[in-house]
Design an enzyme around this catalytic site. Sequence first.
Site, PDB file in Angstrom:
ATOM      1  N   THR A 107       0.848  -1.184   0.000  1.00 50.29           N
ATOM      2  CA  THR A 107       0.000   0.000   0.000  1.00 50.29           C
ATOM      3  C   THR A 107       0.882   1.233   0.000  1.00 50.29           C
ATOM      4  O   THR A 107       2.003   1.185   0.479  1.00 50.29           O
ATOM      5  CB  THR A 107      -0.844  -0.046   1.297  1.00 50.29           C
ATOM      6  OG1 THR A 107      -1.770  -1.094   1.163  1.00 50.29           O
ATOM      7  CG2 THR A 107      -1.545   1.251   1.602  1.00 50.29           C
ATOM      8  N   GLY A 138     -10.480  -2.957   3.359  1.00 46.14           N
ATOM      9  CA  GLY A 138      -9.460  -2.922   4.416  1.00 46.14           C
ATOM     10  C   GLY A 138      -9.476  -1.611   5.175  1.00 46.14           C
ATOM     11  O   GLY A 138     -10.466  -0.866   5.163  1.00 46.14           O
ATOM     12  N   THR A 190      -0.006   0.932   6.908  1.00 47.33           N
ATOM     13  CA  THR A 190       0.050  -0.176   5.958  1.00 47.33           C
ATOM     14  C   THR A 190       0.183  -1.468   6.744  1.00 47.33           C
ATOM     15  O   THR A 190       0.836  -1.497   7.790  1.00 47.33           O
ATOM     16  CB  THR A 190       1.214  -0.056   4.968  1.00 47.33           C
ATOM     17  OG1 THR A 190       1.222  -1.218   4.134  1.00 47.33           O
ATOM     18  CG2 THR A 190       2.569   0.070   5.656  1.00 47.33           C
ATOM     19  N   GLY A 191      -0.459  -2.512   6.260  1.00 46.81           N
ATOM     20  CA  GLY A 191      -0.368  -3.779   6.974  1.00 46.81           C
ATOM     21  C   GLY A 191      -1.664  -4.549   6.864  1.00 46.81           C
ATOM     22  O   GLY A 191      -2.507  -4.249   6.005  1.00 46.81           O
TER      23      GLY A 191
HETATM   24  N1  ASP Z   1      -3.654  -2.212   4.710  1.00 47.60           N
HETATM   25  C1  ASP Z   1      -3.988  -2.730   3.422  1.00 47.60           C
HETATM   26  C2  ASP Z   1      -5.266  -3.523   3.515  1.00 47.60           C
HETATM   27  O1  ASP Z   1      -5.446  -4.232   4.471  1.00 47.60           O
HETATM   28  C3  ASP Z   1      -2.931  -3.601   2.847  1.00 47.60           C
HETATM   29  C4  ASP Z   1      -1.565  -2.989   2.777  1.00 47.60           C
HETATM   30  O2  ASP Z   1      -1.194  -2.197   3.626  1.00 47.60           O
HETATM   31  O3  ASP Z   1      -0.831  -3.304   1.849  1.00 47.60           O
HETATM   32  O4  ASP Z   1      -6.045  -3.460   2.615  1.00 47.60           O
END
Ligand code: ASP
Length: 325
Positions: free
Chosen positions: A193, A223, A244-245
């Site tokens: 992300t 998300g 992000t996560g």
């Molecule tokens: N946080 C994002 C999600 O859960 C994914 C990511 O950070 O890459 O959609």
Amino acid sequence: MKTLFTLLYITISFNMLISQTAPVIVIHGGAGEGIKKGNFTESEEKAYTEALQKALKIGYEVLENGGNSLEAVEKTIIFLEDCPLFNAGKGSVLNSEGRPELDASIMEGKTLKAGAVAGVTTIKNPISAAKCVMEKSPHVMLIGKGAEKFAKMNNLTMVKPQYFITEKVMNEWKKSHVEKKKSYVEPPSKYGTVGCIALDKYGNLAAGTSTGGMMNKRYGRVGDSPIIGAGTYADNNTCAVSATGHGEYYIRSNAAFRISALMQMKGLTLQDATQQTMDFIGQLGGTGGLIALDKNGNIYMTFNTEGMFRGYINADKKIEVSMYK
Ligand code: ASP
């Protein structure tokens, strides 16, 4: 008369001096266990580093030229969405049905106004659609077809869903689809992300986040990235945050707002508030990272994975970009 002009000049200069803040910009391009030395070739490392540097410079230029933080965040994220290296815009991961579904949000710290889109498949730059929702609608979040209709109505660039799919992601999807069919929520080796937070010359904070979500997510899954308070938050009184996560954990912990609340209600520093929030996510079982910036230009970046694509240009104009721990 001359004294009057001198006085006026001194007053204006003084006001400008006290009301101008040195601009700061901070970005991330995702965290993950897979972001560790040995997993990337030299040319891949170079490509990520250059992309992050370019993104920072795009945003910083807006700020230096007197643009506001919201504009800087949008421009920086547009570049990252267009760059196929990251899981946002072109290069987004695919859902369990092999299709991209994109989420994004943006927030202005001065007014606490915010905009978001979720589950969109034909808007080239979801971050611009989020900004458009914020500025041109009475709503905060639009989803799916309704968001797309609104984007089209506002003359945003529309594309076919295929535009977002790169060969690399398609191959990864095929692999993960076979392997993770039964447990699509398993954290991937690399999120990806993108997020940007900025402080402009006028002391205004802004935050934005854009993503393709998580590989193999269920069709319709949303998300944390488009959720104000989870993946994105900005308040001039406290800080700007982008996450992000593993999104489910960030939603459950109200991650981005939590940092702001800890600062405002408990008087914590940016660093303590952000680290406590990261630790809390970790205790729940979540992985990922957070970037945060306060109204005084302090920066804090943290993650509980092997690495996180990240970088900043601080108040001293120092540019720093890194991937690993
Ligand atoms: N946080 C994002 C999600 O859960 C994914 C990511 O950070 O890459 O959609």
